[in-house]
Scaffold this motif. Structure first.
Motif, short mmCIF file in Angstrom:
data_model
loop_
_atom_site.label_atom_id
_atom_site.label_comp_id
_atom_site.label_asym_id
_atom_site.label_seq_id
_atom_site.Cartn_x
_atom_site.Cartn_y
_atom_site.Cartn_z
N PHE A 72 0.63 -1.29 0.13
CA PHE A 72 -0.22 -0.10 0.51
C PHE A 72 1.20 1.57 0.13
CE2 PHE A 72 -3.29 -2.86 1.46
CZ PHE A 72 -4.66 -2.36 0.82
N LYS A 102 -4.40 7.37 -4.55
CA LYS A 102 -4.66 6.86 -3.16
C LYS A 102 -5.88 7.16 -3.16
CE LYS A 102 -0.47 6.53 -0.43
NZ LYS A 102 -0.13 5.30 -0.07
N ALA A 103 -6.51 8.56 -2.87
CA ALA A 103 -8.01 8.58 -3.06
C ALA A 103 -8.96 7.32 -3.99
CB ALA A 103 -8.19 9.63 -3.00
N PHE A 114 -7.59 5.04 -5.57
CA PHE A 114 -7.55 3.63 -4.48
C PHE A 114 -9.06 2.84 -3.58
CE2 PHE A 114 -4.29 0.09 -2.93
CZ PHE A 114 -5.20 -1.05 -3.72
N GLN A 115 -8.56 3.79 -2.90
CA GLN A 115 -9.77 4.24 -2.10
C GLN A 115 -11.09 4.11 -2.11
OE1 GLN A 115 -8.73 2.78 1.67
NE2 GLN A 115 -10.99 3.07 1.14
N ILE A 163 -11.70 0.55 -4.07
CA ILE A 163 -12.25 -0.53 -2.72
C ILE A 163 -13.59 -0.40 -2.31
CG2 ILE A 163 -11.58 -2.04 -1.04
CD1 ILE A 163 -8.20 -0.82 -1.35
N ASP A 164 -13.94 0.88 -2.09
CA ASP A 164 -15.40 0.63 -1.48
C ASP A 164 -16.54 1.21 -2.23
OD1 ASP A 164 -14.16 2.61 1.02
OD2 ASP A 164 -13.94 4.00 1.04
N SER A 214 -16.28 -2.98 -3.22
CA SER A 214 -17.54 -3.69 -1.60
C SER A 214 -18.80 -3.11 -1.46
CB SER A 214 -16.50 -2.34 -0.01
OG SER A 214 -15.22 -2.68 -0.07
#
Length: 135
Positions: A47, A55-56, A58-59, A62-63, A66
């Motif tokens: 990571f 980074k933003a 990527f997160q 993922i969110d 999910s």
């Protein structure tokens, strides 16, 4: 430098879709609805190596994956993890879990043998994932 998916991930998954940053994969194990996100950047293992500019995204991806997986499956719990012990390429697992599934309440890794999806079932789930990820 072009993106290359690690051969183990390529062998064990179906490609669902490319998002802005990540390739979304479906793990070919029908015991668990299980997606994997792989940032399409060469050389990433952990990571902390993800560029600040990514980074933003990527997160966020993922969110998004999910939320879509939970909505599609009605999962009791989502397991989100990045281990990388067997595959060094950075990838994040998002696994829909249900009380009473084949591994519950333990982690899914290392328990039993994968049960591959029949191709038509995999395609149906991938199409549902694509529709959810589109909007």
């Amino acid at each position: 430098m072009p993106f290359h998916l690690h051969e183990r991930l390529a062998a064990d998954t179906w490609t669902v879709k490319d998002l802005a940053l990540c390739r979304v994969l479906l793990m070919n194990d029908s015991r668990y609805p299980w997606t994997i996100l792989v940032p399409r950047r060469e050389g990433l293992r952990d990571f902390h190596e993800v560029a600040k500019a990514d980074k933003a995204a990527f997160q966020g991806e993922i969110d998004l994956v999910s939320a879509v997986l939970k909505d599609l499956t009605g999962a009791h719990k989502l397991n989100v993890a990045a281990l990388g012990n067997m595959v060094p390429q950075l990838h994040v697992h998002v696994v829909a879990r249900f009380e009473g599934d084949a591994a519950w309440p333990k982690p899914v890794w290392g328990l039993g043998e994968a049960v591959p999806y029949p191709p038509q079932e995999a395609e149906l789930l991938m199409e549902r994932l694509r529709k959810g990820l589109h909007g």
